[in-house]
Scaffold this active site. Structure first.
Site, short mmCIF file in Angstrom:
data_model
loop_
_atom_site.label_atom_id
_atom_site.label_comp_id
_atom_site.label_asym_id
_atom_site.label_seq_id
_atom_site.Cartn_x
_atom_site.Cartn_y
_atom_site.Cartn_z
N ARG A 130 -10.67 0.14 14.46
CA ARG A 130 -10.39 0.94 13.27
C ARG A 130 -11.19 0.42 12.09
O ARG A 130 -12.04 1.12 11.56
CB ARG A 130 -8.88 0.88 12.99
CG ARG A 130 -8.43 1.71 11.82
CD ARG A 130 -6.94 1.66 11.62
NE ARG A 130 -6.48 0.40 11.03
CZ ARG A 130 -5.25 0.19 10.56
NH1 ARG A 130 -4.34 1.15 10.63
NH2 ARG A 130 -4.92 -0.97 10.03
N LYS A 132 0.85 -1.21 0.00
CA LYS A 132 0.00 0.00 0.00
C LYS A 132 0.88 1.25 0.00
O LYS A 132 2.08 1.17 0.28
CB LYS A 132 -0.90 -0.02 1.24
CG LYS A 132 -0.14 0.01 2.57
CD LYS A 132 -1.06 -0.30 3.75
CE LYS A 132 -0.28 -0.27 5.06
NZ LYS A 132 -1.11 -0.74 6.19
N TYR A 161 16.93 30.05 8.22
CA TYR A 161 15.69 30.71 8.65
C TYR A 161 15.61 30.76 10.18
O TYR A 161 15.83 29.74 10.85
CB TYR A 161 14.47 29.93 8.17
CG TYR A 161 14.11 30.14 6.71
CD1 TYR A 161 13.78 31.41 6.22
CD2 TYR A 161 14.07 29.06 5.84
CE1 TYR A 161 13.43 31.59 4.89
CE2 TYR A 161 13.71 29.23 4.51
CZ TYR A 161 13.40 30.49 4.04
OH TYR A 161 13.05 30.67 2.72
#
Ligand SMILES: *Cc1c(COP(=O)(O)O)cnc(C)c1O
Length: 376
Positions: A141, A41, A263
């Site tokens: 689930r 998958k 950054y």
């Protein structure tokens, strides 16, 4: 590495299909007596199902699992054998049932509603359709809950027209061998199977394969371990590493002690330093949570990531590598057998699964199979 491929690329992802197939054979030995399927998958956990699944097929694998119907349709087109089994974990969405038949996909039926829809199609087709039944043993689930399963057993006609290949369930915590939930799920699964005499079972994912023979039943469903992820928490990893990721140096520079980098200026050099900017960033799945925590390497020398990770670049501290070695165009290792997906995941605060499935689409991909390296 393949030259034409590598000259253009900012980074190279090499996927070792020999190691992948060795991992499948190791799992098959570990689960001897059971069929060893492969879970492919999410594009084979990010490594390319169109390359991974045919390689596993050549190694002898005949059963494959995907999550989505669309993944199953694509997989059917790349497998050399129409008889190879493709199981779709999510089952059929309402209205999609005929697509399964068209591509010879076998749905995992996760609810009574899916059972009935599949049966309706079987009646319509005037025949018998293959299917897998999932029962929930603790994951909450997917799969039939206790009540739904009891009503199925009480009304066996609900299974008329279905050729059940096996009954499956999924483990909550298999990588933690001492977790008592494993045995509770095993007991619930055994109790469910006992209601369907003679039925094949499937419970184990990668980690479940290492829980012992009781957990194997007729078919095991490893995914992550095929791709090199460690199956047992706190133990040496028996799997071969499958990926190597190399990023290209875009630029090098010297900075003085006290110079801040990147950054947000989240890192400041404490000594005069040399830095290399590498063409991989969070857009490539190099997770931003690795800022100031990640580790690259060059010929075995660790190179700490410094400053925040940008979209397209990271900065590594190369001060410890003799000057002149790491120059523009050189490759540094971002994932390799020593610094593998589990180590990266730990530094990023996640699991190896997420590192793999996040791998970006901008890498030049090379596949090693047999004695050859082939570009994607
Ligand atoms: C993803 C998945 C697997 C494979 O699990 P791994 O931990 O990657 O081995 C097996 N079964 C089901 C139901 C899954 O969703």
């Amino acid at each position: 590495m393949i030259d034409s491929n590598v000259t253009k690329a900012g980074a190279v992802l090499t996927i070792d299909l020999n190691a992948l197939c060795d991992n499948w054979r190791l799992l098959r030995r570990q689960a001897e007596g059971a069929e060893c399927a492969a879970v492919v998958k999410a594009d084979a956990y990010g490594l390319g199902a169109d390359r991974v699944a045919p390689a596993l097929y050549r190694a002898g694998c005949r059963s494959f699992f995907v999550a989505h119907l669309t993944e199953g349709i694509r997989l059917r087109a790349v497998l050399p054998d129409q008889a190879a089994m493709i199981y779709v974990l999510h089952g059929p969405h309402p209205g999609s049932e005929r697509e399964f038949v068209r591509s010879r996909l076998v749905p995992v039926l996760n609810s009574l509603a899916q059972v009935k829809a599949w049966q309706t199609l079987a009646q319509w087709e005037d025949g018998v359709l293959p299917a897998v039944l999932q029962v929930d043993t603790g994951m909450a689930r997917l799969g039939l809950g206790e009540d739904e399963f009891a009503s199925l057993i009480a009304h066996p006609a609900l299974l008329d027209g279905l050729a059940l290949q096996f009954v499956m369930s999924h483990l909550v915590s298999a990588e933690a061998q001492d977790d008592p939930i494993n045995r509770r799920q095993l007991a619930r699964f055994q109790a469910a199977l006992a209601q369907l005499p003679g039925m094949r079972g499937s419970l184990a994912n990668s980690s479940g394969v290492f829980l012992g023979g009781e957990y194997h039943f007729g078919l095991v469903r490893p995914g992550a371990a095929l791709y090199g992820v460690a199956p047992v928490a706190g133990q040496a990893n028996p799997m071969r590493p499958v990926i190597r990721l190399q990023g290209k140096v875009l630029q090098t520079r010297r900075i003085d002690a006290g110079t801040a980098v990147g950054y947000g200026h989240t890192w400041t050099a404490s000594r005069p330093s040399r830095l290399a900017t590498v063409a991989v960033g969070y857009a490539d799945g190099y997770l931003r949570s690795l800022s100031n925590r990640g580790l690259a390497s060059y010929e075995g020398t660790p190179l700490p990531l410094v400053g925040n990770i940008s979209m397209d670049t990271i900065i590594v501290d190369v001060t410890d590598v003799p000057e002149g070695r790491i120059v523009e165009g050189a490759f540094v290792d971002l994932a390799d057998p020593i610094n593998g997906v589990d180590a990266i995941a730990e530094r990023a605060g996640t699991i190896g699964y997420e590192i793999l499935t996040s791998l970006g689409r901008r890498y030049a991909r090379n596949y090693i199979e047999g004695g050859r390296i082939q570009p994607d």
